[in-house]
Design a protein around this motif. Structure first.
Motif, short mmCIF file in Angstrom:
data_model
loop_
_atom_site.label_atom_id
_atom_site.label_comp_id
_atom_site.label_asym_id
_atom_site.label_seq_id
_atom_site.Cartn_x
_atom_site.Cartn_y
_atom_site.Cartn_z
N PRO A 44 28.77 -32.42 -29.49
CA PRO A 44 27.84 -31.53 -28.77
C PRO A 44 28.20 -31.39 -27.30
O PRO A 44 28.09 -30.29 -26.73
N ALA A 45 28.66 -32.48 -26.66
CA ALA A 45 29.06 -32.42 -25.26
C ALA A 45 30.29 -31.53 -25.08
O ALA A 45 30.39 -30.75 -24.13
N ASP A 46 31.25 -31.65 -26.02
CA ASP A 46 32.46 -30.81 -25.97
C ASP A 46 32.09 -29.33 -26.10
O ASP A 46 32.63 -28.48 -25.40
N LYS A 47 31.15 -29.05 -27.01
CA LYS A 47 30.75 -27.65 -27.23
C LYS A 47 30.03 -27.08 -26.01
O LYS A 47 30.16 -25.89 -25.70
N ALA A 48 29.29 -27.93 -25.31
CA ALA A 48 28.62 -27.48 -24.09
C ALA A 48 29.65 -27.08 -23.03
O ALA A 48 29.49 -26.07 -22.34
#
Length: 294
Positions: A44-48
């Motif tokens: 999720p952090a990478d996608k943000a």
């Protein structure tokens, strides 16, 4: 596999390589996501982060995600594009020449059999891959792409100098191929990387890389002419031309560094004066907010 099913070994080589390529191409349809939002390997952090990056890239290209003639003009008007391009031609000349003709050089210059020459190519290429991998990591970590080329290129020059002497032992000349391998792969890839990271917006980056890669193909044309059959066993023209190409590329990197350093000094002066992007002003790598990489 020579003689299996009545076919020569070289035919089987192409068939096997072709099958691997086709199978891998089919696998990518299922393994490579169509968009970052559906990438199974991103947290999720990478996608943000990807979301922010996509928004910024779209804003650089006018918010539509499409490139325009203005991007091509920005790339064509930048003098560094036309320095990176011939530098890449020089680097790719040794890459194609060394990668393609090394088995022939080993066979006729070193008096190895065809099979021995093929085997002896493997360690040289593995060494080149290791240097490329380690060099890329260090250059990225320490922001030292310029220095990776400046250090490795003279090593390759020394290798070509040894091959030009010729009247040395086969062991010394074989060692020279490792010296050349140290330079040719890393120098070629680093020049492309250095150009790309000093370009913005993304449309200018794409156009600049397009120009660079168009010129790159000239290296393949040149390499096919400098290693001539009747030049065996010394291949003086090929080795001397490659040495000169590597030296030319090395000098080109110094010129590029000088230009990028000068631009960065000018930007620092403007940043110190409190520069801000004005309404309607195009955001490019030439604005003070963009910091050149080295």
């Amino acid at each position: 596999m020579d003689g299996v099913n009545g076919m020569s070994g070289w035919r089987w080589l192409y068939i096997i390589e072709g099958i691997i390529t086709i199978v891998w191409a089919v696998m990518t349809v299922f393994l490579v996501p169509a968009h970052w939002s559906t990438a199974y390997f991103l947290t999720p952090a990478d996608k943000a982060i990807m979301k922010v990056r996509e928004e910024q890239m779209e804003s650089y290209s006018g918010g539509t995600g499409h490139y325009t003639k203005q991007d091509i003009l920005l790339a064509a008007k930048d003098i560094t594009t036309w320095i990176h391009a011939p530098t890449q031609v020089a680097m790719v000349t040794i890459l194609y020449g060394f990668g393609t003709f090394l088995p022939i050089i080993l066979k006729f210059s070193f008096n190895f059999s065809t099979l021995e020459a093929q085997y002896l190519v493997v360690p040289v290429c593995i060494w080149g891959a290791i240097v490329y991998f380690v060099g890329a990591i260090l250059a990225d970590k320490y922001n030292a792409r310029f220095w990776s080329v400046i250090i490795c290129a003279p090593i390759g020059m020394a290798g070509y100098a040894i091959l030009l002497v010729y009247d040395v032992s086969s062991g010394a000349r074989y060692f020279a191929t490792f010296l050349i391998s140290t330079a040719c792969y890393l120098c070629t890839g680093t020049n492309i990387s250095w150009l790309g990271m000093n370009r913005a917006p993304d449309g200018k980056r794409a156009a600049s890389l397009g120009i660079l890669l168009t010129f790159t193909n000239l290296g393949g044309v040149i390499s096919g002419q400098i290693y001539q059959t009747d030049a065996s066993p010394k291949y003086t023209l090929g080795q001397a031309w490659s040495l000169g190409s590597l030296a030319f590329g090395w000098c080109g990197m110094w010129v590029l560094r000088t230009i990028y350093k000068r631009r960065e000094r000018q930007k620092e002066e403007l940043r110190a004066r409190g520069w801000t992007l004005q309404a309607g002003e195009v955001w490019t790598d030439r604005v003070p907010e963009f910091k050149n990489q080295f």
